[in-house]
Design a protein around this motif. Structure first.
Motif, mmCIF file in Angstrom:
data_model
loop_
_atom_site.group_PDB
_atom_site.id
_atom_site.type_symbol
_atom_site.label_atom_id
_atom_site.label_comp_id
_atom_site.label_asym_id
_atom_site.label_seq_id
_atom_site.Cartn_x
_atom_site.Cartn_y
_atom_site.Cartn_z
ATOM 1 N N LEU A 1 0.821 -1.221 0.000
ATOM 2 C CA LEU A 1 0.000 0.000 0.000
ATOM 3 C C LEU A 1 0.853 1.269 0.000
ATOM 4 C CD1 LEU A 1 -2.731 -0.790 2.711
ATOM 5 C CD2 LEU A 1 -2.995 -0.886 0.229
ATOM 6 N N VAL B 1 -4.735 6.034 5.654
ATOM 7 C CA VAL B 1 -3.343 6.204 6.038
ATOM 8 C C VAL B 1 -2.492 4.983 5.678
ATOM 9 C CG1 VAL B 1 -3.685 7.920 7.833
ATOM 10 C CG2 VAL B 1 -3.988 5.500 8.385
ATOM 11 N N SER B 2 -3.015 4.137 4.775
ATOM 12 C CA SER B 2 -2.274 2.945 4.334
ATOM 13 C C SER B 2 -1.810 2.074 5.500
ATOM 14 C CB SER B 2 -1.047 3.313 3.506
ATOM 15 O OG SER B 2 -1.363 4.244 2.531
ATOM 16 N N CYS B 3 -2.684 1.878 6.467
ATOM 17 C CA CYS B 3 -2.278 1.091 7.631
ATOM 18 C C CYS B 3 -2.454 -0.400 7.404
ATOM 19 C CB CYS B 3 -3.075 1.513 8.860
ATOM 20 S SG CYS B 3 -4.798 1.010 8.775
ATOM 21 N N GLY B 4 -3.255 -0.770 6.415
ATOM 22 C CA GLY B 4 -3.401 -2.186 6.075
ATOM 23 C C GLY B 4 -4.341 -2.966 6.975
ATOM 24 N N ILE B 5 -4.986 -2.309 7.920
ATOM 25 C CA ILE B 5 -5.844 -3.047 8.857
ATOM 26 C C ILE B 5 -7.045 -3.668 8.142
ATOM 27 C CG2 ILE B 5 -7.456 -2.685 10.791
ATOM 28 C CD1 ILE B 5 -5.276 -0.981 12.057
ATOM 29 N N CYS B 6 -7.527 -2.999 7.098
ATOM 30 C CA CYS B 6 -8.684 -3.554 6.387
ATOM 31 C C CYS B 6 -8.397 -4.953 5.831
ATOM 32 C CB CYS B 6 -9.141 -2.612 5.272
ATOM 33 S SG CYS B 6 -7.828 -1.976 4.225
ATOM 34 N N ILE C 1 -8.575 -1.811 0.461
ATOM 35 C CA ILE C 1 -8.474 -0.449 -0.082
ATOM 36 C C ILE C 1 -7.692 -0.443 -1.394
ATOM 37 C CG2 ILE C 1 -6.379 0.257 1.179
ATOM 38 C CD1 ILE C 1 -9.439 2.493 0.572
ATOM 39 N N CYS D 1 -11.972 -0.413 9.520
ATOM 40 C CA CYS D 1 -11.025 0.645 9.156
ATOM 41 C C CYS D 1 -10.984 1.704 10.251
ATOM 42 C CB CYS D 1 -11.419 1.276 7.823
ATOM 43 S SG CYS D 1 -10.510 2.793 7.501
ATOM 44 N N VAL E 1 -9.985 4.738 10.348
ATOM 45 C CA VAL E 1 -10.435 6.093 10.012
ATOM 46 C C VAL E 1 -11.888 6.101 9.549
ATOM 47 C CG1 VAL E 1 -8.109 6.885 9.450
ATOM 48 C CG2 VAL E 1 -9.593 6.061 7.615
ATOM 49 N N ASN F 1 -13.350 4.293 6.874
ATOM 50 C CA ASN F 1 -13.677 4.175 5.456
ATOM 51 C C ASN F 1 -14.668 3.053 5.171
ATOM 52 O OD1 ASN F 1 -11.960 6.230 5.037
ATOM 53 N ND2 ASN F 1 -10.343 5.018 4.072
HETATM 54 S S1 SF4 Z 1 -8.770 1.849 4.180
HETATM 55 FE FE1 SF4 Z 1 -8.653 2.131 6.364
HETATM 56 S S2 SF4 Z 1 -7.887 0.175 7.145
HETATM 57 FE FE2 SF4 Z 1 -7.473 0.185 4.943
HETATM 58 S S3 SF4 Z 1 -5.394 0.987 4.772
HETATM 59 FE FE3 SF4 Z 1 -6.767 2.742 4.583
HETATM 60 S S4 SF4 Z 1 -6.956 3.543 6.656
HETATM 61 FE FE4 SF4 Z 1 -6.089 1.494 6.850
#
Ligand code: SF4
Ligand code: SF4
Lengths: 220, 430
Positions: free
Chosen positions: A143, B29-34, B52, B108, B110, B112
């Motif tokens: 990402l 924020v590209s955290c990858g949690i999704c 995402i 997510c 944030v 989303n």
């Molecule tokens: S969509 Fe949300 S959970 Fe997925 S990478 Fe972006 S901020 Fe993180």
């Protein structure tokens, strides 16, 4: 060669004004960009309401779902640690509050310096952990683009320069303090036009998510 | 699908971007949690399936068209363009590996709503000619024949005759002025006609005046799965016309989750006006009949049973308590799966995936999640409320050599129904 003191005066003066102006106008532009796109009225009969569920989601999304936490503890813990460290150093450090009071005429109580110092260390460690995670975690790797590294650097610089300045670890002091202020100005200038904007837009995002779900009678 | 071009695709993407979408992209924020919420990632470990990331084409259009920075980047030639190659590569991500289950939208940090955006991004894929051929074909059948599985009225009439002959019940067709009009999914007509019989039994006992409509019996909406507003609108319009012609007060959505989404939530927005009738999900209606004492049941079994919440009715439609209330009527040994209710995992075949042969292998692979969930319960029967989930789970269990009978909740309620001994064929109404 400019003298450290002149440098400090310059970053404190006109440069600061420029940064604040860009920051404020930029944020207004970004909110306008988003909100002007609008959202068409939902014609389906509602099962629930929008407002309260929207507000609820703004609050509840601050905590992770249990299963997700178990699967990705490092991302979540590093995320909390650096956000808390950052916020505490930013808003509860007495010199920061004093600066605010001088500018706006009011302030709030801060925390004793040693506590803020510890928070700053946590913030720095959290940021480093987050960076390490970003480089090694395959999902984050795929990402991540240059902007993610840019915002990391922009966040890290004020933390590290602030820490060095507080502990008088660089001589002369006006130089490091000036660099600290300069790094914050950089952060402010880039803020509206990068992912740093999530600080504000996440309230919108969470609200939309919670409200659209709430309307369908779903808790999100 | 005719006249589809990249330009049209990009225009469609542009049209789909609204304030929520812009807020979502601005916040990521590209955290990858999704990724951790999506069975296509958890079961394959392949980061390309991160939810995402499936939206990269839509994100690029948003950045270039609706942000100052994107416009500057474009002027300077830094932008990442949306090309035919990109969209072709993304077909697998936007169709084969997304069931629109909405689980990612729940985690997510944030906020989303990623599934909401996938649904919208599919519009651009259709307009640019990048939707999967199988789903396209199903959509064409839905428009020309009236059902995605190519089922005609004749098939329904045959089933009706069979049920009436076997049971002595009456299945009302085209009754003007009935209170309720029931919609079906083709899978129920072909694979699970027991559903129709169950409706007839329960409604007779509860004294509900109801009807099927010969011009609008199909509730599934391929237009929504594939991402074509035009097709979706045409299909919903048929149901609306049917219901308004028969002047019914309510339309009953079948169990099928995405049919419910189509008729309950998307429909009025597609046709551009509120309905003149109300839409109720069959489980909500049954639960209401239970609460009002209009249906009674007997002999709950103590076989260990569990319930699979179809994504579209629980996570996207808020039908959470009704199935549990109904299960309590028929079963005294009910166990929940880990991650049930709004946290349930998808069967892997929603959002058009089960109609898409390109996705078959992947779908079987990700079914492992459901298998683990089921094993954790120790249940000897699985109950669900969606003909599509049911077929997908049956196939999945077979692929993993697991034996577990599956039943639809409406049928189960009908089996335990206390029926008055009214001579068959009498249509009562109270
Ligand atoms: S969509 Fe949300 S959970 Fe997925 S990478 Fe972006 S901020 Fe993180
Ligand atoms: S909606 Fe479901 S299948 Fe699609 S990306 Fe999100 S979690 Fe994955």
């Amino acid at each position: 060669m400019i003298e450290p003191m002149d440098f400090l005066l310059w970053v404190r003066g006109s440069l600061f004004d420029v940064a604040v102006t860009v920051f404020v106008i930029g944020i207004i532009i970004r909110f306008f960009e988003i909100l002007s796109l609008g959202r068409s009225k939902d014609l389906a009969e509602a099962k629930g309401t929008e407002f309260v569920p929207g507000i609820k989601t703004i609050i509840t999304r601050t905590l992770p779902e249990q299963g997700t936490f178990k699967r990705q503890p490092l991302t979540i813990i590093a995320g909390y640690v650096f956000h808390v460290g950052l916020l505490v150093s930013l808003v509860l450090f007495i010199p920061h509050i004093e600066l605010f009071r001088q500018t706006f005429g009011f302030g709030w109580p801060g925390l004793p310096n040693p506590i803020v110092d510890a928070a700053a260390v946590l913030g720095i460690v959290g940021l480093l952990a987050a960076l390490w995670n970003r480089i090694t975690n395959p999902v984050m790797k795929i990402l991540t683009d240059n902007e993610d590294y840019l915002v990391w650097v922009l966040t890290f610089l004020p933390m590290i320069t602030g820490y060095l300045a507080y502990h008088r670890m660089v001589n002369p002091y006006p130089l490091i303090l000036g660099l600290h202020i300069l790094s914050i100005e950089l952060l402010m200038v880039f803020f509206p036009f990068t992912k740093l904007m999530h600080t504000f837009t996440l309230f919108l995002a969470r609200w939309y998510n919670g409200a659209m779900s709430g309307r369908r009678g779903v808790e999100s | 699908m005719t006249g589809a071009t990249l330009e049209r695709g990009i225009n469609a993407f542009k049209e789909q971007i609204n304030a929520p979408v812009a807020a979502f992209f601005s916040s990521c924020v590209s955290c990858g949690i999704c990724a951790e919420a999506c069975l296509f990632y958890t079961e394959t470990g392949d980061p390309k399936y991160t939810p995402i990331r499936k939206l990269e084409p839509l994100r690029r259009v948003w950045e270039q068209e609706y942000t100052l920075v994107g416009k500057i980047k474009r002027l300077l030639g830094f932008e990442k363009p949306v090309t035919d190659e990109l969209l072709e590569e993304w077909r697998e991500l936007l169709y084969d590996s997304c069931t629109l289950c909405g689980r990612c939208s729940m985690v997510c940090p944030v906020g989303n709503d990623i599934a909401y955006m996938v649904r919208r991004a599919r519009e651009g894929m259709v307009a640019s000619g990048n939707s999967p051929v199988d789903v396209q074909a199903a959509a064409v059948r839905a428009v020309t024949i009236g059902s995605p599985m190519g089922i005609k009225l004749k098939a329904l009439e045959t089933q009706i005759r069979n049920i009436e002959a076997d049971t002595g019940l009456t299945i009302p067709l085209d009754v003007e002025g009935a209170d309720y009009m029931a919609l079906l999914s083709s899978m129920e007509v072909i694979n699970f006609p027991e559903y129709i019989e169950s409706l007839a039994r329960i409604f007779k006992q509860a004294g509900i005046s109801w009807t099927l409509c010969s011009e609008a019996f199909e509730a599934t909406n391929t237009g929504i799965q594939i991402g074509s507003t035009d097709i979706a609108r045409e299909l919903v319009q048929r149901a609306v016309d049917g219901a308004e012609k028969l002047r019914v007060k309510y339309v009953i959505s079948p169990e099928c989750g995405h049919a419910y989404t189509a008729i309950r939530w998307d429909g009025p927005n597609l046709i551009g006006r509120p309905y003149k009738f109300r839409v109720v999900h069959i489980l909500e209606l049954l639960d209401e009949l239970r609460a009002n004492g209009r249906i009674k049941t007997r002999n709950p079994t103590n076989q260990c049973m569990t319930f699979h919440d179809p994504c579209s009715i629980v996570r996207k439609g808020g039908v959470l308590e009704s199935p549990r209330n109904l299960m309590a009527l028929v079963n005294s040994n009910f166990v929940e799966m880990p991650d049930h209710g709004k946290w349930n995992w998808c069967c892997g075949g929603g959002g058009g995936v089960s109609a898409n042969t390109d996705a078959e292998e992947l779908r079987t692979q990700v079914f492992r999640r459901k298998k683990l969930q089921l094993e954790a319960t120790g249940a000897t029967k699985l109950v669900t409320a969606c003909a599509n989930c049911r077929l997908v789970i049956e196939e999945g269990l077979e692929a993993y050599n697991m034996e577990l009978p599956i039943e639809g909740l409406t049928e189960l309620v009908a089996q335990h129904l206390i029926e008055d001994e009214i001579p068959s064929g009498t249509q009562d109404s109270s």
